[in-house]
Design a protein around this motif. Sequence first.
Motif: not given
Length: 229
Positions: A135, A206, A215
Amino acid sequence: MDAELFPREPTVIAPGAVHLPGHLDDARQRRLLAACRDWSRGPAGLRTVRTPGGGVMSVRQVCLGWHWFPYGYARTVVDGDGAPVKPFPGWLGEWARQAVAAAAAPRDGGGADAGIGPVPDAAAFDVALVNFYPDGARMGMHRDSDERSPAPVVSFSLGDACVFRFGTTAGRSRPWTDTELRSGDSFVFGGPARLAYHGVPRTAPGTGPPGLELSGRVNVTVRVSGLAG
């Protein structure tokens, strides 16, 4: 309304550059991700890439066939643990060949040519860069110019969607085209687009398929190095 009621079709983004939505089915996505997890283990595993100017890339990477480092190739992880690079698997070369063939196929109801150039044999592909985007990770505008072959580059996407920014050969600035790459998409660029600047300004955390249990985003770029030995 479900946007997927309207299938995403292969699209020529620029002469020589083609987006292939959903090119990898669920089974091949799972196979590729399992292989990436295996390749990421040491020795010669997932590493943090540092640039000559002292910068640190937010994307982590592992290489197959040849080890890429800024800005060249070696047979060992010269900027890491020094171990021999992991071998390049023949099946991945065949997947890359299939992607180039799909991108080069005539479309638009006639003989339109995407301009990618000849389709290499599967055995010609000999290097892959596996990039992991956690992320917040991004990839600045750059071009893949360390190879000695003009053969097309093939990119496979897994996990979170991203904005893939594809520019020109003239430099890092505009004009460029932003394309959403989702899990299972492929992107092929060759011919006049082979040395175009491109990058990933952002991912969409996500948004990956839940069944993939990933992820972040994984991107596998497959190339023909043109290097001897």
